[in-house]
Design a protein around this motif. Structure first.
Motif, PDB file in Angstrom:
ATOM      1  N   THR A  81       0.754  -1.026   0.163  1.00 29.01           N
ATOM      2  CA  THR A  81       0.017   0.121   0.014  1.00 29.01           C
ATOM      3  C   THR A  81       0.984   1.117  -0.142  1.00 29.01           C
ATOM      4  N   SER A 122       2.998  -6.270   2.297  1.00 29.85           N
ATOM      5  CA  SER A 122       2.310  -7.310   2.975  1.00 29.85           C
ATOM      6  C   SER A 122       3.332  -8.466   3.318  1.00 29.85           C
ATOM      7  N   THR A 181      -3.018   0.261  -3.828  1.00 27.59           N
ATOM      8  CA  THR A 181      -2.394  -1.002  -3.559  1.00 27.59           C
ATOM      9  C   THR A 181      -1.570  -1.029  -5.094  1.00 27.59           C
TER      10      THR A 181
END
Length: 121
Positions: free
Chosen positions: A6, A28, A82
């Motif tokens: 992000t 992530s 994202t």
């Protein structure tokens, strides 16, 4: 290797002061690559895949990991969105700088090398 992250607000130095804007990503997952500058591709939220110069390493001010993506020949606002980033060939090592001018020269050289490497793929 692909990573997803992000886009968050950074210090604004690269984009404002150096005119080489970067998307600062909160990932992530932690990439399994050595710190350095890499060529690659960033997939925008609209699905477009663009050439990128990627910097991954430790920020000396905070000693935290950074993952910054300069999307070559593109501008726009990606905050909060994202990105999927494909990491390709290594362009250079991260090195300490003796001042702002030396740092800017290295950044511009790394971006130029990344652009050539992406074109060659």
């Amino acid at each position: 290797m692909k990573v997803i992250g992000t886009v968050v607000k950074g210090q604004g130095k690269a984009g404002g002061y150096y005119n080489v804007p970067t998307a600062n990503l909160v990932l992530s997952q932690t990439p399994t690559i050595e710190p350095g500058v890499y060529a690659g591709y960033a997939r925008l939220p609209n699905g477009e895949s663009l050439k990128a110069a990627i910097c991954y390493g430790v920020k000396k001010e905070t000693y935290g990991l950074i993952f910054e993506v300069h999307i070559i020949d593109w501008s726009g606002d990606l905050y909060g969105q994202t990105l999927e980033v494909e990491i390709g060939a290594k362009v250079s090592e991260l090195v300490p700088f003796n001042g702002e001018v030396e740092m800017m020269k290295k950044i511009l050289a790394d971006v130029a090398k990344a652009k050539i490497l992406c074109t060659a793929e």
